[in-house]
Design a protein around this motif. Sequence first.
Motif, PDB file in Angstrom:
ATOM      1  N   ALA A 102       0.854  -1.192   0.000  1.00 47.53           N
ATOM      2  CA  ALA A 102       0.000   0.000   0.000  1.00 47.53           C
ATOM      3  C   ALA A 102       0.886   1.236   0.000  1.00 47.53           C
ATOM      4  O   ALA A 102       1.888   1.301   0.720  1.00 47.53           O
ATOM      5  CB  ALA A 102      -0.915   0.004   1.221  1.00 47.53           C
ATOM      6  N   SER A 103       0.524   2.211  -0.832  1.00 44.28           N
ATOM      7  CA  SER A 103       1.269   3.467  -0.884  1.00 44.28           C
ATOM      8  C   SER A 103       0.276   4.615  -0.924  1.00 44.28           C
ATOM      9  O   SER A 103      -0.563   4.680  -1.824  1.00 44.28           O
ATOM     10  CB  SER A 103       2.163   3.503  -2.133  1.00 44.28           C
ATOM     11  OG  SER A 103       2.863   4.724  -2.210  1.00 44.28           O
ATOM     12  N   GLY A 158       4.703   7.594  -2.004  1.00 42.99           N
ATOM     13  CA  GLY A 158       4.171   8.116  -0.761  1.00 42.99           C
ATOM     14  C   GLY A 158       4.513   7.171   0.359  1.00 42.99           C
ATOM     15  O   GLY A 158       5.231   6.181   0.162  1.00 42.99           O
ATOM     16  N   GLU A 159       4.009   7.482   1.547  1.00 40.30           N
ATOM     17  CA  GLU A 159       4.247   6.580   2.668  1.00 40.30           C
ATOM     18  C   GLU A 159       3.637   5.223   2.364  1.00 40.30           C
ATOM     19  O   GLU A 159       2.487   5.131   1.930  1.00 40.30           O
ATOM     20  CB  GLU A 159       3.654   7.148   3.955  1.00 40.30           C
ATOM     21  CG  GLU A 159       4.444   8.306   4.523  1.00 40.30           C
ATOM     22  CD  GLU A 159       4.030   8.609   5.942  1.00 40.30           C
ATOM     23  OE1 GLU A 159       4.700   8.134   6.880  1.00 40.30           O
ATOM     24  OE2 GLU A 159       3.018   9.306   6.100  1.00 40.30           O
ATOM     25  N   ALA A 160       4.434   4.166   2.576  1.00 38.85           N
ATOM     26  CA  ALA A 160       4.019   2.848   2.107  1.00 38.85           C
ATOM     27  C   ALA A 160       4.182   1.792   3.185  1.00 38.85           C
ATOM     28  O   ALA A 160       4.969   1.929   4.118  1.00 38.85           O
ATOM     29  CB  ALA A 160       4.819   2.456   0.866  1.00 38.85           C
ATOM     30  N   GLY A 220       8.537   3.269   4.551  1.00 39.28           N
ATOM     31  CA  GLY A 220       8.990   4.608   4.222  1.00 39.28           C
ATOM     32  C   GLY A 220       8.277   5.093   2.972  1.00 39.28           C
ATOM     33  O   GLY A 220       7.167   4.655   2.663  1.00 39.28           O
ATOM     34  N   LYS A 221       8.896   5.978   2.207  1.00 39.67           N
ATOM     35  CA  LYS A 221       8.272   6.502   0.996  1.00 39.67           C
ATOM     36  C   LYS A 221       8.758   5.722  -0.220  1.00 39.67           C
ATOM     37  O   LYS A 221       9.961   5.605  -0.462  1.00 39.67           O
ATOM     38  CB  LYS A 221       8.585   7.988   0.831  1.00 39.67           C
ATOM     39  CG  LYS A 221       7.859   8.860   1.850  1.00 39.67           C
ATOM     40  CD  LYS A 221       7.984  10.333   1.532  1.00 39.67           C
ATOM     41  CE  LYS A 221       7.158  11.167   2.517  1.00 39.67           C
ATOM     42  NZ  LYS A 221       7.239  12.623   2.207  1.00 39.67           N
ATOM     43  N   ILE A 263       1.659   1.198   7.726  1.00 39.75           N
ATOM     44  CA  ILE A 263       1.751   2.655   7.617  1.00 39.75           C
ATOM     45  C   ILE A 263       1.228   3.324   8.884  1.00 39.75           C
ATOM     46  O   ILE A 263       1.855   4.233   9.424  1.00 39.75           O
ATOM     47  CB  ILE A 263       0.952   3.155   6.395  1.00 39.75           C
ATOM     48  CG1 ILE A 263       1.449   2.484   5.117  1.00 39.75           C
ATOM     49  CG2 ILE A 263       1.067   4.674   6.275  1.00 39.75           C
ATOM     50  CD1 ILE A 263       0.607   2.810   3.889  1.00 39.75           C
ATOM     51  N   ASP A 264       0.092   2.847   9.363  1.00 41.23           N
ATOM     52  CA  ASP A 264      -0.538   3.478  10.524  1.00 41.23           C
ATOM     53  C   ASP A 264       0.313   3.354  11.778  1.00 41.23           C
ATOM     54  O   ASP A 264       0.396   4.285  12.594  1.00 41.23           O
ATOM     55  CB  ASP A 264      -1.918   2.844  10.779  1.00 41.23           C
ATOM     56  CG  ASP A 264      -2.910   3.175   9.672  1.00 41.23           C
ATOM     57  OD1 ASP A 264      -2.718   4.194   8.982  1.00 41.23           O
ATOM     58  OD2 ASP A 264      -3.866   2.388   9.492  1.00 41.23           O
ATOM     59  N   GLU A 265       0.961   2.201  11.967  1.00 38.10           N
ATOM     60  CA  GLU A 265       1.789   2.009  13.144  1.00 38.10           C
ATOM     61  C   GLU A 265       2.987   2.952  13.129  1.00 38.10           C
ATOM     62  O   GLU A 265       3.426   3.423  14.175  1.00 38.10           O
ATOM     63  CB  GLU A 265       2.256   0.545  13.221  1.00 38.10           C
ATOM     64  CG  GLU A 265       1.142  -0.413  13.606  1.00 38.10           C
ATOM     65  CD  GLU A 265       1.590  -1.856  13.641  1.00 38.10           C
ATOM     66  OE1 GLU A 265       2.725  -2.138  13.178  1.00 38.10           O
ATOM     67  OE2 GLU A 265       0.832  -2.715  14.133  1.00 38.10           O
TER      68      GLU A 265
END
Length: 202
Positions: free
Chosen positions: A78-79, A84-86, A108-109, A197-199
């Motif tokens: 997922a990005s 983007g942040e992935a 990271g990105k 990503i959320d963590e």
Amino acid sequence: MPDLCLDRAAVAAALGEQLPDTILAKLFPDYALAELRAVLRGQQKTACPLTPAVQQQSLFAEPAAGSGLACKLFTDGASRGNPGEAGAGSVLLDGDGQELAARSFYLGKCTNNVAEYKALIMGLQSVLESGCGRVEIFLDSQLIVRQIQGQYKVKHPALKPLFEEVKELLAKIDSWTVAHVPREQNKRADELANQGIDERRN
């Protein structure tokens, strides 16, 4: 009374629509599934074998000695933005559908395709660690699946080393298949990718 006769082309086209990937892979383990379906549908005349470096093995071939469990692997990247942040997510199931391993990781990105490859690498590492000798691999990225099957060349410089790493990991597995699944059938891996990503953000 309607004409109920079927010719060879009609039968082949119907098989192309209805035969599951696992059956086609068992019958023709050296060929890309998409090419086989195109031949059955009459969209092309022939299907050529995959190149040896990325040859898809049949899940139902006679397993090598000590090949271990038969498993299913679902992975997703997922990005949020491209790039983007992935995050990467993978879930490994045993033959009864029970989770053997579930992983999420912040990347990271990066682009979505890089995230997809890194999720697959993470999942394949779980396969090897769990002792699975035969594995069905499922991704919702058609691009990555077709690159692994040898239908598409890997041209982007950021993807080439990741593709090579995937090949090296697959070579350590006795028997494998890879197939595309719709996103709705890959929800657990998608959940884990977004969790990565959320963590990181929390």
